[in-house]
Design a protein around this motif. Sequence first.
Motif, PDB file in Angstrom:
ATOM      1  N   HIS A  65       0.831  -1.225   0.000  1.00  0.00           N
ATOM      2  CA  HIS A  65       0.000   0.000   0.000  1.00  0.00           C
ATOM      3  C   HIS A  65       0.863   1.273   0.000  1.00  0.00           C
ATOM      4  O   HIS A  65       1.990   1.253  -0.443  1.00  0.00           O
ATOM      5  N   GLU A  80      -2.365   0.202   7.939  1.00  0.00           N
ATOM      6  CA  GLU A  80      -1.447  -0.841   7.479  1.00  0.00           C
ATOM      7  C   GLU A  80      -0.227  -0.245   6.772  1.00  0.00           C
ATOM      8  O   GLU A  80       0.901  -0.682   6.978  1.00  0.00           O
ATOM      9  N   HIS A 134       2.805  -7.077   4.641  1.00  0.00           N
ATOM     10  CA  HIS A 134       1.455  -6.565   4.913  1.00  0.00           C
ATOM     11  C   HIS A 134       1.014  -6.812   6.350  1.00  0.00           C
ATOM     12  O   HIS A 134       1.659  -7.549   7.098  1.00  0.00           O
ATOM     13  N   ASP A 136      -2.872  -7.093   6.976  1.00  0.00           N
ATOM     14  CA  ASP A 136      -4.220  -6.827   6.482  1.00  0.00           C
ATOM     15  C   ASP A 136      -5.328  -7.021   7.497  1.00  0.00           C
ATOM     16  O   ASP A 136      -5.085  -7.411   8.633  1.00  0.00           O
ATOM     17  N   GLU A 168      -5.992  -7.460  -1.953  1.00  0.00           N
ATOM     18  CA  GLU A 168      -4.714  -6.872  -2.379  1.00  0.00           C
ATOM     19  C   GLU A 168      -4.762  -6.444  -3.839  1.00  0.00           C
ATOM     20  O   GLU A 168      -4.263  -5.388  -4.201  1.00  0.00           O
TER      21      GLU A 168
HETATM   22 ZN   LIG Z   1      -2.119  -5.319   2.609  1.00  0.00          ZN
END
Ligand SMILES: [Zn+2]
Length: 288
Positions: A65, A80, A134, A136, A168
């Motif tokens: 991200h 995140e 990540h 998430d 994603e």
């Molecule tokens: Zn992610």
Amino acid sequence: MKKLSPMKQLVNRRQLLFSGLALAVLSPRAVLAKEPDLRAQAAHTPQPHKPAKNGKFIVMLDPGHGGIDSGAVGEEGSMEKHVVLEIAGNVRQMLNNHPYIEARLTRDSDHFIPLYQRVEIASQHGADLFMSIHADGYTSPDAHGASVFALSNRGATSAMARYLSDRENSADKVAGLKVEEKDHYLQQILFDLVQTNTIKNSLTLGKHVIERIRPVHHLHSQVTEQAAFAVLKSPSIPSVLVETSFITNPSEEKLLGTTAFRRKIAGAITEGIVNYYNESVVHNRRVS
Ligand SMILES: [Zn+2]
């Protein structure tokens, strides 16, 4: 349709791999060669403008991200994109203590990068390994623990793998980009065959990372799951996506906010990468 035995399928795939690679490297020298070095050829797709590697094993770390895409957001408002930038920075710092490994980041600040560009950055740097990091979220706040994912050409290995890959893969839509397949490196059949070998290496990498996370954090899944993550579609670079925790789980959101946990999980990821390097690179050098 007649069903082939597994052995027959294997032989056919191997024959295809030979013919496909022969086509791809069709040059007088390659034709004269008695036996193509499949491993070396599979590892070298065209990579223009490759910066010098100084003989080091290049690890491309990809904090998920960034910018307009905040990733998952916890109950307390943790994003995140910030958490994973910190963790990836820790991994880079730790890996760079290794004499033969050099870690680089796809982003070192809060900006958006489309998924296919992350794959291309790794390729342009001549990366030997790609890891997207990540933290998430899930629909249920109960979901917790770390998991590791590799690419699948056939579909997801679990409902969670499908859910997370769908999430994603929609990252580019957040930024209003048209989602495009950028699989232009090689002809499709060769691409598929080389990628099958790459996925095998990705699963080995995943195994090492899971083994090192196990002593320090709960695992959501004990094995490397597989799904069609766009960011893992590099044809020749072993690639995994690590979900360090679920930011939507209140206690894990708290953990992710601490320097201690970020360093602990980064340490486990680093050890996993080093163990993969020891198995795949150092061992192969010794036997060849
Ligand atoms: Zn992610």
